[in-house]
Design an enzyme around this catalytic site. Structure first.
Site, PDB file in Angstrom:
ATOM      1  N   TYR A  17       0.955  -1.759   0.136  1.00 12.22           N
ATOM      2  CA  TYR A  17      -0.329   0.216  -0.093  1.00 12.22           C
ATOM      3  C   TYR A  17       0.297   1.665   0.169  1.00 12.22           C
ATOM      4  O   TYR A  17       0.218   2.157   0.292  1.00 12.22           O
ATOM      5  CB  TYR A  17      -1.496  -0.161   1.263  1.00 12.22           C
ATOM      6  CG  TYR A  17      -1.976  -0.993   1.547  1.00 12.22           C
ATOM      7  CD1 TYR A  17      -2.413  -1.207   0.212  1.00 12.22           C
ATOM      8  CD2 TYR A  17      -2.341  -2.059   2.496  1.00 12.22           C
ATOM      9  CE1 TYR A  17      -3.552  -2.369   0.384  1.00 12.22           C
ATOM     10  CE2 TYR A  17      -2.597  -3.032   2.253  1.00 12.22           C
ATOM     11  CZ  TYR A  17      -3.561  -3.228   1.339  1.00 12.22           C
ATOM     12  OH  TYR A  17      -4.534  -4.525   1.005  1.00 12.22           O
ATOM     13  N   ASP A 101      -6.166  11.486   2.798  1.00 17.17           N
ATOM     14  CA  ASP A 101      -6.709  11.023   1.552  1.00 17.17           C
ATOM     15  C   ASP A 101      -8.138  11.740   1.965  1.00 17.17           C
ATOM     16  O   ASP A 101      -9.035  11.774   2.446  1.00 17.17           O
ATOM     17  CB  ASP A 101      -6.716  10.005   0.525  1.00 17.17           C
ATOM     18  CG  ASP A 101      -7.326   8.932   1.320  1.00 17.17           C
ATOM     19  OD1 ASP A 101      -8.061   8.449   2.426  1.00 17.17           O
ATOM     20  OD2 ASP A 101      -8.292   8.295   0.291  1.00 17.17           O
ATOM     21  N   ASN A 122     -12.925   6.102   6.136  1.00 16.25           N
ATOM     22  CA  ASN A 122     -13.195   4.532   7.539  1.00 16.25           C
ATOM     23  C   ASN A 122     -12.243   4.879   8.648  1.00 16.25           C
ATOM     24  O   ASN A 122     -11.981   4.881   9.673  1.00 16.25           O
ATOM     25  CB  ASN A 122     -12.508   2.998   6.438  1.00 16.25           C
ATOM     26  CG  ASN A 122     -13.803   1.887   6.276  1.00 16.25           C
ATOM     27  OD1 ASN A 122     -15.004   3.492   6.369  1.00 16.25           O
ATOM     28  ND2 ASN A 122     -14.090   2.161   5.238  1.00 16.25           N
TER      29      ASN A 122
END
Length: 197
Positions: A17, A101, A122
């Site tokens: 990631y 983000d 989240n």
């Protein structure tokens, strides 16, 4: 002693990631750590963290004290680590700034804000829930919406396209500049400078 400014960059752990839109928070923390010669190390809160002096003050003196941190957990459980960091440093919600983000801002757009909703993010939901508050500061880094019918989850977890990498490098630098301004001048002054640029 007053609590330090606690800056938490959101993202997911691991190399898979590392260079994705969802991990811009991690990238900004890495840039800040590099600028002040700090090394992120494992912290008992479950984060990778470093104490640092951000920016430089008048006459070249080291800037204000801050803690740079990356939760060493997946985005959707960032709250537990963030809460533990606040407790460890005797900090309150007012001392916290979260970098994340944001699909609702055009790519490379930067916005400082305090409080408000989570916009379906989240990581922010987890933090708001863990702290029982939404009144923490945020640096929103615009990543834009996915093209066509691409699934937003797939979009945020995909590596930056090669053609965009140099542009993202500039955005990460500008994000770090904005956070040094927050540390040195306070949130309101930094917000005014960023939004009028």
């Amino acid at each position: 002693m007053a609590a330090p400014l606690l800056i938490v960059g959101l993202g997911n752990p691991g190399p898979r990631y590392a260079n994705t839109r969802h991990n811009v928070g991690h990238l900004v923390i890495a840039e800040l750590a590099k600028r002040c010669g700090a090394r992120l190390t494992r912290h008992k809160s479950g984060a990778l963290a470093a104490e640092a002096r951000l920016g430089t003050g008048p006459g070249g003196v080291p800037g204000p004290r801050a803690v740079l941190a990356i939760p060493n957990s997946f985005m959707n459980v960032s709250g537990r680590t963030t809460s533990a960091l606040l407790t460890f440093y005797g900090a309150s919600v007012e001392d916290l700034l979260v970098i994340h983000d944001d699909l609702d801002l055009a790519p490379h757009t930067l916005r400082l804000k305090r409080g408000g909703g989570e916009g379906g993010h989240n990581g922010l939901k987890s933090i708001s829930q863990a702290l029982s508050s939404r009144e923490y500061a945020r640096l929103r880094i615009g990543i834009g919406r996915p093209p066509g019918r691409q699934d937003p989850a797939d979009y945020v977890l995909r590596d930056f396209p090669g053609a965009e990498r140099s542009e993202w490098a500039v955005t990460i630098q500008e994000s770090a500049d904005a956070l040094e301004d927050v540390a040195r001048e306070g949130f309101a002054a930094a917000q005014m400078r960023l939004h009028s640029a």
